[in-house]
Scaffold this motif. Structure first.
Motif, PDB file in Angstrom:
ATOM      1  N   LYS A 107       0.843  -1.192   0.000  1.00  0.00           N
ATOM      2  CA  LYS A 107       0.000   0.000   0.000  1.00  0.00           C
ATOM      3  C   LYS A 107       0.879   1.243   0.000  1.00  0.00           C
ATOM      4  CE  LYS A 107      -4.422  -1.424   1.939  1.00  0.00           C
ATOM      5  NZ  LYS A 107      -5.471  -1.130   2.927  1.00  0.00           N
ATOM      6  N   GLY A 190      -9.516   7.094   7.906  1.00  0.00           N
ATOM      7  CA  GLY A 190      -8.663   5.980   7.506  1.00  0.00           C
ATOM      8  C   GLY A 190      -7.579   5.624   8.492  1.00  0.00           C
ATOM      9  N   GLU A 193      -6.870   1.907   8.839  1.00  0.00           N
ATOM     10  CA  GLU A 193      -6.184   1.356   7.671  1.00  0.00           C
ATOM     11  C   GLU A 193      -4.694   1.665   7.714  1.00  0.00           C
ATOM     12  OE1 GLU A 193      -6.254   1.545   2.759  1.00  0.00           O
ATOM     13  OE2 GLU A 193      -7.586   2.845   3.926  1.00  0.00           O
ATOM     14  N   GLU A 196      -3.021  -0.668  10.206  1.00  0.00           N
ATOM     15  CA  GLU A 196      -2.924  -2.039   9.701  1.00  0.00           C
ATOM     16  C   GLU A 196      -1.855  -2.182   8.624  1.00  0.00           C
ATOM     17  OE1 GLU A 196      -6.863  -2.829   8.379  1.00  0.00           O
ATOM     18  OE2 GLU A 196      -7.710  -2.866  10.418  1.00  0.00           O
TER      19      GLU A 196
END
Length: 237
Positions: A107, A190, A193, A196
């Motif tokens: 990501k 977010g 996210e 993580e």
């Protein structure tokens, strides 16, 4: 003049600096809120250009608007109505033109450096003086470059950062449209996210993203305006 139509896929991912630019240049635009169930037009003929923003979903998800959007993008390309896609929008345009959209190895979230390709088309869009810049990222997927397209921007953790088709359609992986309000909102919604994905080498924590915003955002707005100025030269008058 015909309006530019902008498609919103999520409430937090509106047109941002793209709309600011259109307003500053007195270009009419209208917003289609796909996230609220507004219908996708059947044709691009009524528009000067079409902009597609980001969203948390995948371009491979089959949502109620997915196939109509892909068909509309293909219609615009056929009619030479310029399309610009930001992140999810760039992925959807790639898919509409037959290119694969897949999960990126890591990501990318936060401020990351990208490099302008050393080729004439890239210089036409970014300017001859710009060779690299720091952009804002928030994505897990990536697009392949359409067969009819040419890459103009590359990154370390995600090679395909922007492409151009027919010198009028622009697909972006990175987010050049950011505003302070958008960054703060994304950091808030977010945050889980980000936590993580903290093992990714291309993910910043929320505090770092926001701390760098005052120094990074004005330069990113300048890059966006370069791209938008080039894009509007192809608008259907």
């Amino acid at each position: 003049m015909k309006p530019v139509v902008i498609f919103r896929h999520a409430r937090t991912e509106g047109p941002g600096h793209f709309a600011t630019f259109l307003d500053a240049n007195r270009l009419p635009w209208r917003l289609v809120k796909l996230d609220e169930g507004e219908a996708v037009p059947a044709s691009s003929e009524a528009f000067a250009g079409m902009g597609f923003m980001g969203g948390p979903m995948s371009a491979n998800d089959e949502l109620p608007w997915t196939q109509p959007v892909l068909a509309l993008m293909r219609d615009a390309v056929a009619r030479k109505v310029p399309v610009i896609g930001h992140c999810l929008g760039g992925q959807l345009l790639a898919r509409a033109l037959g290119a694969e959209v897949r999960v990126n190895p890591v990501k990318e979230i936060g401020w990351n450096r990208v490099e302008v390709e050393d080729k004439p088309l890239a210089k036409d869009w970014f300017g001859a003086d710009l060779t690299e810049f720091v952009t804002f990222q928030w994505h897990g997927d990536t697009f392949a470059i359409p067969a009819t397209g040419e890459r103009i921007l590359r990154g370390t953790h995600c090679p395909n950062q922007a492409y151009v088709v027919d010198d009028r359609h622009l697909g972006l992986q990175c987010h050049v449209e950011m505003t302070p309000e958008m960054i703060r909102s994304w950091c808030e919604t977010g945050e889980s996210e980000v936590r993580e994905a903290r093992t990714s080498p291309a993910v910043q924590d929320v505090a770092t993203m926001q701390a760098q915003m005052p120094a990074r955002l004005p330069a990113l707005n300048d890059v966006a305006q370069r791209l938008y100025r080039r894009w509007i030269t192809k608008l259907v008058r």
